[in-house]
Design an enzyme around this catalytic site. Structure first.
Site, mmCIF file in Angstrom:
data_model
loop_
_atom_site.group_PDB
_atom_site.id
_atom_site.type_symbol
_atom_site.label_atom_id
_atom_site.label_comp_id
_atom_site.label_asym_id
_atom_site.label_seq_id
_atom_site.Cartn_x
_atom_site.Cartn_y
_atom_site.Cartn_z
ATOM 1 N N LYS A 34 0.873 -1.268 -0.021
ATOM 2 C CA LYS A 34 -0.147 0.179 -0.029
ATOM 3 C C LYS A 34 0.782 1.174 0.044
ATOM 4 O O LYS A 34 2.103 1.077 0.335
ATOM 5 C CB LYS A 34 -1.080 0.042 1.286
ATOM 6 C CG LYS A 34 0.097 0.164 2.509
ATOM 7 C CD LYS A 34 -1.007 -0.176 3.766
ATOM 8 C CE LYS A 34 -0.131 -0.228 5.008
ATOM 9 N NZ LYS A 34 -0.860 -0.645 6.375
ATOM 10 N N TYR A 257 14.909 30.221 7.370
ATOM 11 C CA TYR A 257 13.722 30.975 7.673
ATOM 12 C C TYR A 257 13.511 31.139 9.314
ATOM 13 O O TYR A 257 13.844 30.011 9.996
ATOM 14 C CB TYR A 257 12.451 30.146 7.304
ATOM 15 C CG TYR A 257 12.293 30.553 5.727
ATOM 16 C CD1 TYR A 257 11.991 31.738 5.438
ATOM 17 C CD2 TYR A 257 11.962 29.282 5.082
ATOM 18 C CE1 TYR A 257 11.791 31.910 3.882
ATOM 19 C CE2 TYR A 257 11.987 29.317 3.737
ATOM 20 C CZ TYR A 257 11.573 30.691 3.101
ATOM 21 O OH TYR A 257 11.477 30.754 1.762
HETATM 22 C C1 LIG Z 1 0.026 -1.603 6.947
HETATM 23 C C2 LIG Z 1 -0.758 -3.025 7.347
HETATM 24 C C3 LIG Z 1 0.166 -4.239 7.602
HETATM 25 C C4 LIG Z 1 1.553 -3.969 7.496
HETATM 26 O O1 LIG Z 1 2.100 -3.436 8.774
HETATM 27 P P1 LIG Z 1 3.707 -3.321 9.262
HETATM 28 O O2 LIG Z 1 3.865 -2.898 10.389
HETATM 29 O O3 LIG Z 1 4.299 -2.580 8.256
HETATM 30 O O4 LIG Z 1 4.219 -4.667 8.838
HETATM 31 C C5 LIG Z 1 -0.481 -5.229 7.765
HETATM 32 N N1 LIG Z 1 -1.906 -5.586 7.923
HETATM 33 C C6 LIG Z 1 -2.642 -4.393 7.613
HETATM 34 C C7 LIG Z 1 -4.079 -4.563 7.916
HETATM 35 C C8 LIG Z 1 -2.103 -3.000 7.352
HETATM 36 O O5 LIG Z 1 -2.810 -2.050 7.326
#
Ligand SMILES: *Cc1c(COP(=O)(O)O)cnc(C)c1O
Length: 367
Positions: A34, A257
């Site tokens: 994702k 800044y």
């Molecule tokens: C993002 C996510 C993961 C992965 O989590 P990590 O800590 O990066 O391994 C697994 N399951 C779901 C449902 C997620 O949203």
């Protein structure tokens, strides 16, 4: 074209992490890609994960899943943030498994022809995704028009091994399995573990682990679980940028800044050609870059397209030189964890927010 900055993505490191994680868990692996594969590039990373032995891909959005399919991914893909009103027909056409977390979504997806594949998501205590108040009604629902492939849930505190909430969530998950079985539903693939649980909580492995951050070679939590190296992981992303300018300045120079930093002695400053538009957090203090075998810390505030580092009076750095913003740390450079701590954040946010102006180069890291 020569870039002013680049994220170098080492797909061999990705492959090594995947095979290590598969051996470690002993079950199938769902590669979480994702959010543009945590900033590593959705399509390239997804295809590389498939080639490297991942059994599943997991994404949040339906759009992400469809992009993967249209670029040739053949293994199963699960999308878990697909609200009611989404194009479930399109999902089915692309053979995408959908996580169902509400009766409304189940009702809509049940209207699709050819028994779409679903995973039931149960809220076991994180109080975010998944069935909670509608669970009892779900047990009485009509599942005849769908194929229930999976049951899953997500940990809130897996990066705190020994936390009682982890055990509570595991118990709730087992109870949900029993509830469904009593209702005549037996999902073949039950999954609960994220990266942290894959390391810390082998009793929660079930049929599949969903690994994100660890697959990218980063630790789920540097404080509670140790660094990448101690977990036998290889950081996949190295971030580099060019020095736009190098200049000698006297003591007492106000930098950036708000003039939040004043040089205490004559020194050489480097202007790095990246800023918060590229995902370098504006509040970062205490990180910096690596050049000529040493660290040069940030001085002053990060701007939109650039930030300034203190190279030290003796530095021989020249404008146009490459600097390492973060890497695996093995040469003494800052890591994504260092940048996370320097920004009151975590490595996840650092890599994920590297912006679209920064090209991803699929090649080994360079020093
Ligand atoms: C993002 C996510 C993961 C992965 O989590 P990590 O800590 O990066 O391994 C697994 N399951 C779901 C449902 C997620 O949203």
């Amino acid at each position: 074209m020569q870039h002013r900055a680049e994220a170098r993505i080492d797909l061999n490191a990705l492959a090594s992490n995947i095979s290590f994680l598969k051996t470690k868990s002993g079950v199938d692996l769902l590669a979480v890609v994702k959010a543009d594969a945590y900033g590593h590039g959705l399509v390239e990373t997804g295809l590389a994960a498939e080639k490297s032995g991942a059994d599943w891909l997991g994404v949040a959005l339906l759009e992400e899943a469809i992009t993967l399919r249209t670029h040739g991914v053949r293994i199963p893909i699960l999308a878990w943030l697909v609200p009611p009103g989404s194009d479930f027909n399109l999902a089915a056409q692309h053979d995408i498994d959908i996580a169902v977390a509400s009766l409304k979504a189940l009702d809509e997806i049940s209207k699709i022809a050819n028994k779409p594949r679903i995973h039931i998501e149960i809220d076991t205590g994180m109080t975010r995704g998944g069935f909670l108040d509608q669970w009892q009604d779900l047990l009485k629902a009509d599942f005849s028009q769908v194929e229930v492939i999976g049951l899953f849930s997500h940990f809130a505190r897996a990066d705190e091994p020994g936390q009682k909430q982890n055990l509570d969530q595991l118990e709730q998950f087992k109870k949900a399995i029993n509830d469904l079985a009593a209702a005549g539903i037996n999902p073949p693939i039950k999954h609960l573990s994220n990266s942290a649980a894959t390391f810390a909580d082998p009793v929660s492995t079930f049929d599949l682990v969903r690994t994100g951050i660890s697959m990218y070679g980063l630790t789920p939590d540097i404080k509670t679980m140790g660094d990448s190296k101690s977990l036998s992981l290889k950081p996949v992303m190295q971030l580099r940028a060019k020095l736009h300018l190098v200049k000698d300045v006297p003591a007492g120079s106000a930098v950036g800044y708000g003039a939040t930093a004043i040089t205490s002695s004559p020194t050489k400053l480097g202007v790095v050609a990246m800023g918060y538009a590229d995902g370098i957090p504006r509040i970062a203090q205490g990180a910096g870059v690596f050049i000529d075998g040493k660290r040069a810390p940030i001085i002053g505030r990060v701007s939109m397209d650039q930030f300034v580092v203190d190279l030290g009076a003796q530095s021989t750095a020249q404008s146009g030189d490459w600097v390492v913003v973060f890497g695996d740390g093995s040469h003494g450079e800052y890591t994504a964890d260092d940048w996370g701590s320097a920004s009151l954040s975590i490595n996840y946010e650092i890599v994920t927010r590297i912006g679209p102006r920064v090209p991803r180069i699929y090649a080994p890291h360079v020093y």
